[in-house]
Design a protein around this motif. Structure first.
Motif, PDB file in Angstrom:
ATOM      1  N   MET A   1       0.850  -1.201   0.000  1.00 53.33           N
ATOM      2  CA  MET A   1       0.000   0.000   0.000  1.00 53.33           C
ATOM      3  C   MET A   1       0.878   1.241   0.000  1.00 53.33           C
ATOM      4  SD  MET A   1      -3.070   1.041   2.617  1.00 53.33           S
ATOM      5  CE  MET A   1      -4.057  -0.312   2.000  1.00 53.33           C
ATOM      6  N   SER A   2       0.481   2.249  -0.711  1.00 54.12           N
ATOM      7  CA  SER A   2       1.289   3.458  -0.815  1.00 54.12           C
ATOM      8  C   SER A   2       1.383   4.163   0.530  1.00 54.12           C
ATOM      9  CB  SER A   2       0.673   4.413  -1.844  1.00 54.12           C
ATOM     10  OG  SER A   2       1.334   5.651  -1.807  1.00 54.12           O
ATOM     11  N   THR A   3       2.556   4.694   0.789  1.00 53.43           N
ATOM     12  CA  THR A   3       2.755   5.481   2.009  1.00 53.43           C
ATOM     13  C   THR A   3       2.803   6.967   1.710  1.00 53.43           C
ATOM     14  OG1 THR A   3       5.139   5.234   1.775  1.00 53.43           O
ATOM     15  CG2 THR A   3       3.995   3.624   3.147  1.00 53.43           C
ATOM     16  N   ARG A   4       2.389   7.322   0.509  1.00 54.68           N
ATOM     17  CA  ARG A   4       2.419   8.730   0.123  1.00 54.68           C
ATOM     18  C   ARG A   4       1.471   9.536   0.995  1.00 54.68           C
ATOM     19  NH1 ARG A   4       3.701  13.104  -1.117  1.00 54.68           N
ATOM     20  NH2 ARG A   4       3.380  14.222  -3.062  1.00 54.68           N
ATOM     21  N   TYR A   5       1.949  10.674   1.490  1.00 51.60           N
ATOM     22  CA  TYR A   5       1.051  11.563   2.238  1.00 51.60           C
ATOM     23  C   TYR A   5      -0.078  12.003   1.310  1.00 51.60           C
ATOM     24  CZ  TYR A   5       3.933  12.655   6.350  1.00 51.60           C
ATOM     25  OH  TYR A   5       4.634  12.622   7.522  1.00 51.60           O
ATOM     26  N   PRO A   6      -1.301  11.853   1.719  1.00 52.03           N
ATOM     27  CA  PRO A   6      -2.379  12.472   0.939  1.00 52.03           C
ATOM     28  C   PRO A   6      -2.388  13.967   1.196  1.00 52.03           C
ATOM     29  CG  PRO A   6      -3.279  11.482   2.924  1.00 52.03           C
ATOM     30  CD  PRO A   6      -1.808  11.139   2.896  1.00 52.03           C
ATOM     31  N   PRO A   7      -2.953  14.733   0.279  1.00 55.37           N
ATOM     32  CA  PRO A   7      -3.055  16.173   0.543  1.00 55.37           C
ATOM     33  C   PRO A   7      -4.030  16.422   1.673  1.00 55.37           C
ATOM     34  CG  PRO A   7      -4.340  15.583  -1.393  1.00 55.37           C
ATOM     35  CD  PRO A   7      -3.569  14.343  -0.999  1.00 55.37           C
ATOM     36  N   PRO A   8      -3.940  17.571   2.296  1.00 58.58           N
ATOM     37  CA  PRO A   8      -4.918  17.893   3.341  1.00 58.58           C
ATOM     38  C   PRO A   8      -6.337  17.787   2.805  1.00 58.58           C
ATOM     39  CG  PRO A   8      -3.145  19.490   3.314  1.00 58.58           C
ATOM     40  CD  PRO A   8      -2.968  18.636   2.104  1.00 58.58           C
ATOM     41  N   SER A   9      -7.235  17.451   3.697  1.00 66.36           N
ATOM     42  CA  SER A   9      -8.630  17.339   3.306  1.00 66.36           C
ATOM     43  C   SER A   9      -9.099  18.608   2.619  1.00 66.36           C
ATOM     44  CB  SER A   9      -9.491  17.096   4.548  1.00 66.36           C
ATOM     45  OG  SER A   9     -10.847  17.302   4.266  1.00 66.36           O
ATOM     46  N   ALA A 344      10.921  15.327  15.718  1.00 66.40           N
ATOM     47  CA  ALA A 344      11.088  16.167  14.533  1.00 66.40           C
ATOM     48  C   ALA A 344      12.002  15.502  13.511  1.00 66.40           C
ATOM     49  CB  ALA A 344      11.641  17.533  14.936  1.00 66.40           C
ATOM     50  N   LEU A 345      13.062  14.852  13.964  1.00 68.71           N
ATOM     51  CA  LEU A 345      13.976  14.164  13.045  1.00 68.71           C
ATOM     52  C   LEU A 345      13.291  12.969  12.396  1.00 68.71           C
ATOM     53  CD1 LEU A 345      17.290  14.297  15.121  1.00 68.71           C
ATOM     54  CD2 LEU A 345      16.686  15.671  13.110  1.00 68.71           C
ATOM     55  N   ILE A 346      12.472  12.239  13.153  1.00 70.40           N
ATOM     56  CA  ILE A 346      11.700  11.142  12.566  1.00 70.40           C
ATOM     57  C   ILE A 346      10.741  11.687  11.508  1.00 70.40           C
ATOM     58  CG2 ILE A 346       9.916   9.423  13.058  1.00 70.40           C
ATOM     59  CD1 ILE A 346      11.270   9.016  15.800  1.00 70.40           C
ATOM     60  N   ALA A 347      10.069  12.779  11.815  1.00 71.29           N
ATOM     61  CA  ALA A 347       9.153  13.387  10.849  1.00 71.29           C
ATOM     62  C   ALA A 347       9.887  13.815   9.586  1.00 71.29           C
ATOM     63  CB  ALA A 347       8.450  14.588  11.487  1.00 71.29           C
ATOM     64  N   LEU A 348      11.077  14.392   9.751  1.00 71.26           N
ATOM     65  CA  LEU A 348      11.858  14.810   8.592  1.00 71.26           C
ATOM     66  C   LEU A 348      12.195  13.614   7.706  1.00 71.26           C
ATOM     67  CD1 LEU A 348      13.574  16.792   6.953  1.00 71.26           C
ATOM     68  CD2 LEU A 348      15.419  16.455   8.632  1.00 71.26           C
ATOM     69  N   ALA A 349      12.644  12.518   8.321  1.00 73.57           N
ATOM     70  CA  ALA A 349      12.978  11.327   7.537  1.00 73.57           C
ATOM     71  C   ALA A 349      11.757  10.790   6.798  1.00 73.57           C
ATOM     72  CB  ALA A 349      13.568  10.257   8.461  1.00 73.57           C
ATOM     73  N   VAL A 350      10.606  10.781   7.464  1.00 70.69           N
ATOM     74  CA  VAL A 350       9.386  10.284   6.832  1.00 70.69           C
ATOM     75  C   VAL A 350       8.978  11.193   5.673  1.00 70.69           C
ATOM     76  CG1 VAL A 350       6.923   9.898   7.198  1.00 70.69           C
ATOM     77  CG2 VAL A 350       8.580   9.093   8.890  1.00 70.69           C
ATOM     78  N   MET A 351       9.050  12.497   5.874  1.00 67.61           N
ATOM     79  CA  MET A 351       8.675  13.431   4.807  1.00 67.61           C
ATOM     80  C   MET A 351       9.544  13.240   3.565  1.00 67.61           C
ATOM     81  SD  MET A 351       8.092  16.739   7.287  1.00 67.61           S
ATOM     82  CE  MET A 351       7.956  17.966   5.981  1.00 67.61           C
ATOM     83  N   LEU A 352      10.832  13.041   3.767  1.00 66.58           N
ATOM     84  CA  LEU A 352      11.720  12.813   2.629  1.00 66.58           C
ATOM     85  C   LEU A 352      11.427  11.466   1.971  1.00 66.58           C
ATOM     86  CD1 LEU A 352      15.074  14.170   4.124  1.00 66.58           C
ATOM     87  CD2 LEU A 352      13.686  15.228   2.334  1.00 66.58           C
ATOM     88  N   TRP A 353      11.097  10.465   2.765  1.00 68.39           N
ATOM     89  CA  TRP A 353      10.838   9.136   2.213  1.00 68.39           C
ATOM     90  C   TRP A 353       9.559   9.113   1.378  1.00 68.39           C
ATOM     91  CZ3 TRP A 353      12.994   4.687   1.141  1.00 68.39           C
ATOM     92  CH2 TRP A 353      12.181   3.565   0.907  1.00 68.39           C
ATOM     93  N   VAL A 354       8.477   9.645   1.928  1.00 62.51           N
ATOM     94  CA  VAL A 354       7.201   9.566   1.213  1.00 62.51           C
ATOM     95  C   VAL A 354       7.181  10.456  -0.025  1.00 62.51           C
ATOM     96  CG1 VAL A 354       5.949   8.985   3.321  1.00 62.51           C
ATOM     97  CG2 VAL A 354       6.088  11.370   2.602  1.00 62.51           C
ATOM     98  N   SER A 355       8.081  11.424  -0.101  1.00 62.81           N
ATOM     99  CA  SER A 355       8.119  12.314  -1.271  1.00 62.81           C
ATOM    100  C   SER A 355       9.244  11.965  -2.233  1.00 62.81           C
ATOM    101  CB  SER A 355       8.277  13.768  -0.811  1.00 62.81           C
ATOM    102  OG  SER A 355       9.494  13.942  -0.103  1.00 62.81           O
ATOM    103  N   ARG A 356       9.834  10.775  -2.062  1.00 59.72           N
ATOM    104  CA  ARG A 356      11.026  10.448  -2.843  1.00 59.72           C
ATOM    105  C   ARG A 356      10.744  10.321  -4.335  1.00 59.72           C
ATOM    106  NH1 ARG A 356       8.860   6.116  -0.576  1.00 59.72           N
ATOM    107  NH2 ARG A 356       8.871   4.061  -1.614  1.00 59.72           N
ATOM    108  N   HIS A 357       9.518   9.945  -4.700  1.00 62.93           N
ATOM    109  CA  HIS A 357       9.171   9.789  -6.113  1.00 62.93           C
ATOM    110  C   HIS A 357       8.292  10.937  -6.608  1.00 62.93           C
ATOM    111  CE1 HIS A 357      11.063   5.953  -6.016  1.00 62.93           C
ATOM    112  NE2 HIS A 357      10.148   5.386  -5.235  1.00 62.93           N
TER     113      HIS A 357
END
Length: 746
Positions: A1-9, A344-357
């Motif tokens: 399943m995709s882990t891409r952040y969906p846009p805000p509602s 905050a560092l965990i959030a940064l890593a996740v943000m970079l990961w989900v936006s990698r493509h």
């Protein structure tokens, strides 16, 4: 399943404003009602809770930063005296002079003083007019951070970001204090907003505004404002909409705006003849650029030496613990700012990961570059700089920590149906709770139950989040209740510690040059910063257990809060709030109008306290902050004395070996025996330890040397000359020399 952040509602996105009714069209009353409704309700597309939550956040922040604001008195007297001088002289206002006769400046560029000086000119100088602008700058910073995060990630992320910012303990401290960091934090957050707008639409004007704001940041606290530049430039160069060549040109235009916004004042300072302006305090050659790149530049990074600068001491910069990747987590800085750095560092890593493509202009990645770059670059500089660094500098990290935490938490929450999101959220909560336990355990007798509550809340929130799939059989109302419980427990886990620290900080009077937030903790420095019995709280740690007049506190020789010896809380021996005796005040103010300076003394803190006690009568600070600046020379001082421009010389200034009277009994000045204005054993200067200064002088910012000793610099020579040619008398326990009456043999 995709882990891409969906846009805000879509509910978070503002829609078009509804057209006014015919009855309201053109009616002033109707327009007023719509404006009030918009203020209270928010944007038409926002959820109903968004605007009330924002207003509640701003109100709570204002209460935290403003209630009891006057308990700290002048807070940092060094800057308070400069504000006082700026209310009496526009020249002092422009250049940041310590005294209204414009002998020497403070060791920073003066923009942060201008706001307080304008307030004091309008309302009169007092603790409220001095500190209220600082508190309002804090409320504004929270509001700007909310607005910035909300544009891309919705009001929920923005509320979390603002709350984290507001409750960061060092933010509570600095927005109730008169140091430069309050305005600096606001200016950098405004620049982040402008950069965000530039990334949205590719408009040059927004990027130019960001550059101009950072130029103002230079005028606030010099080169520290530029630590966010790499992050802002990278975020725009990567994610800005225009083509690469145009983006490069826009960044260069922003750089030009930065130079213009900072350069106009620098040009004035450089082009004004030295005889027509005050000496640049902290510099070696009366040059603002030398101060910028010397004491406030490379010396901060490398620990260089010289008058007014350098000298970090073994193992790292003064008062910040040993240099290294874990410095922000050590005792000196950990409780100030690090509560949510792991999250905050965990959030940064996740943000970079989900936006990698994602496409180049993806906003999640752009935000990661902007806020993550801010946190990483500034944090690494603070971690490895080996010159002077104080724990309160870390307030510059708070906006980035808040933004990353808010964006990461809400982004993961929106995809909590995935195992990836649930696992990351649970790990982040457990780590946050465990780190809060470590921080609180450094003050084991202070609210010992709190760490237990936080850990239970963290484990409970993590458990509810991980159990999400197993709870799908529950009713809709039941699932909503469980979600509310998980969020509530997560907020307790993440904000419980910072909230308690911030309330403690706001409820306590702080003074001196090195204040510290929260309860006393065992210092990791083992040297500077670990001064037994020292504190940034008024009335605490004072020898003899005497209280500062008008303030609560006092101690029995150690700490008023019961902390053990060898702990650190703030300023070594802080002299904030100390006052001259009535006899001294009468002496200096009688006939004051006949002299350019009513007195001279060694060190800016000593001069500042005398100025504040006498209602702003100018006092010459020989040698500037620590008495080591080469101003004035002995020849210049003799000339001023011969021209009857200085009335008295007050002995025993900073570094002169003991109390204000050179080791006196503590009479006449508050603070207890041997801990009076400018006490070299624990004054309010930025003590960098001995060494790195000419023979007979102190090291960086005071240290343990004896400025008045033989063989020293200009301050020592002036002191020796005065003692040899003028007769001493004691006024309120302080040794004073009348420079208009030399000895007969002279």
């Amino acid at each position: 399943m995709s882990t891409r952040y969906p846009p805000p509602s879509p509910a978070y996105r503002p829609g078009p404003a509804p057209p006014p009714s015919m009855a309201e069209d053109g009616a002033g009353a109707g327009r007023t009602q719509r404006r009030v409704a918009r203020l209270l309700r928010g944007r038409p597309g926002d959820p109903a809770w968004a605007r009330p939550a924002l207003l509640g956040l701003l109100l709570a922040t204002a209460l935290l930063y403003i209630v009891g604001l006057s308990r700290s008195g002048w807070a940092n007297e060094f800057y308070a005296a400069a504000v006082q001088a700026g209310t009496k002289s526009w020249t002092a206002f422009l250049f940041g002079s310590l005294d209204s006769s414009n002998f020497i400046t403070v060791d920073k560029t003066p923009a942060f003083l201008w706001v307080m000086e304008l307030s004091a000119r309008i309302f009169g100088l007092n603790s409220w007019s001095l500190l209220l602008p600082q508190a309002l700058e804090g409320v504004a910073t929270v509001g700007v951070l909310y607005t910035t995060v909300r544009r891309w990630f919705g009001p929920a992320a923005a509320i979390i970001a603002g709350a984290v910012m507001a409750l960061t303990p060092v933010a509570t401290l600095m927005f109730r204090f008169d140091n430069p960091d309050a305005l600096l934090c606001l200016v950098m957050t405004l620049a982040a907003y402008a950069t965000t707008r530039a990334i949205e639409g590719g408009r040059t004007r927004w990027l130019v505004l960001a550059g101009a704001l950072l130029g103002l940041g230079y005028l606030t606290k010099m080169l520290q404002a530029f630590l966010v530049l790499p992050a802002f430039a990278l975020a725009y160069l990567w994610a800005g909409p225009p083509r690469l060549g145009q983006r490069i040109g826009q960044v260069l235009a922003a750089g030009a705006a930065l130079l213009a916004a900072a350069g106009w004042w620098v040009a004035i300072d450089l082009l004004t003849p030295a005889a027509s302006r005050p000496y640049v305090g902290g510099s070696t050659d009366n040059n603002i650029l030398q101060l910028t790149f010397g004491y406030n530049g490379l010396s901060r990074l490398t620990g260089g030496s010289g008058p007014g600068g350098g000298g970090g001491g073994p193992g790292g910069g003064a008062f910040g613990g040993a240099t290294g990747i874990v410095r922000l987590f050590q005792a000196d800085m950990g409780g100030q700012v690090s509560w949510l750095i792991p999250a905050a560092l965990i959030a940064l890593a996740v943000m970079l990961w989900v936006s990698r493509h994602a496409k180049r202009t993806d906003r999640t990645r752009a935000a990661a570059l902007l806020w993550g770059g801010w946190l990483l670059v500034t944090g690494l500089v603070f971690s490895y700089m080996s010159g002077i660094i104080h724990p309160y500098y870390t307030v510059a990290l708070a906006p980035a920590i808040g933004a990353l935490t808010g964006i990461g938490a809400t982004g993961l929450w929106r995809i909590r149906h995935t195992g990836f999101a649930r696992g990351i959220l649970a790990v982040a909560l457990v780590i946050t709770g465990a780190w809060a336990w470590v921080l609180l355990d450094r003050s084991p007798t202070w609210l010992p139950w709190l760490r237990v509550v936080i850990v239970i809340a963290a484990l409970g929130a993590a458990g509810l989040i991980l159990a999400g799939p197993a709870l799908r059989a529950a009713t809709v109302r039941g699932r909503a209740a469980l979600a509310v419980a998980a969020v509530s427990l997560a907020l307790i886990a993440g904000l419980g510690g910072p909230l308690a620290y911030s309330i403690d900080t706001a409820a306590t009077a702080h003074a001196g040059s090195i204040p510290s937030a929260g309860p006393a903790v065992a210092s990791s420095s083992g040297g500077p910063g670990g001064f037994p019995g020292s504190t940034g709280r008024l009335g605490e740690g004072q020898p003899g257990g005497e209280e500062v007049p008008g303030f609560p506190g006092g101690s029995s020789g150690g700490r008023a809060d019961g902390a053990p010896e060898g702990t650190t809380r703030g300023n070594p021996g802080g002299v904030g709030g100390s006052t001259a005796s009535s006899a001294m005040i009468k002496l200096l103010t009688t006939g004051a109008s006949g002299y350019r300076w009513v007195a001279a003394t060694v060190g800016s803190n000593s001069a500042a306290s005398l100025e504040l006690s006498t209602g702003g009568e100018p006092v010459m600070a020989i040698g500037g902050f620590s008495g080591s600046d080469p101003a004035p020379t002995l020849a210049e001082f003799k000339k001023l004395v011969s021209e009857h421009k200085i009335h008295y010389f007050v002995s025993g200034g900073i570094g002169a070996g003991g109390g204000f009277d050179g080791g006196g009994s503590g009479e006449g000045l508050a603070g207890g025996p041997g801990r009076e204005l400018g006490d070299s054993s624990g004054g309010s200067g930025e003590f960098g330890g001995p060494g790195g200064a000419p023979a007979g002088q102190t090291g960086e910012r005071g240290g343990s040397g004896d400025l008045a000793g033989p063989g020293g610099g200009a301050a020592s020579q002036i002191t020796a000359w005065v003692e040899a040619h003028f007769t001493a008398k004691t006024v309120g326990g302080v040794t004073v020399y009348d420079l208009t009456s030399p000895q007969a043999s002279s």
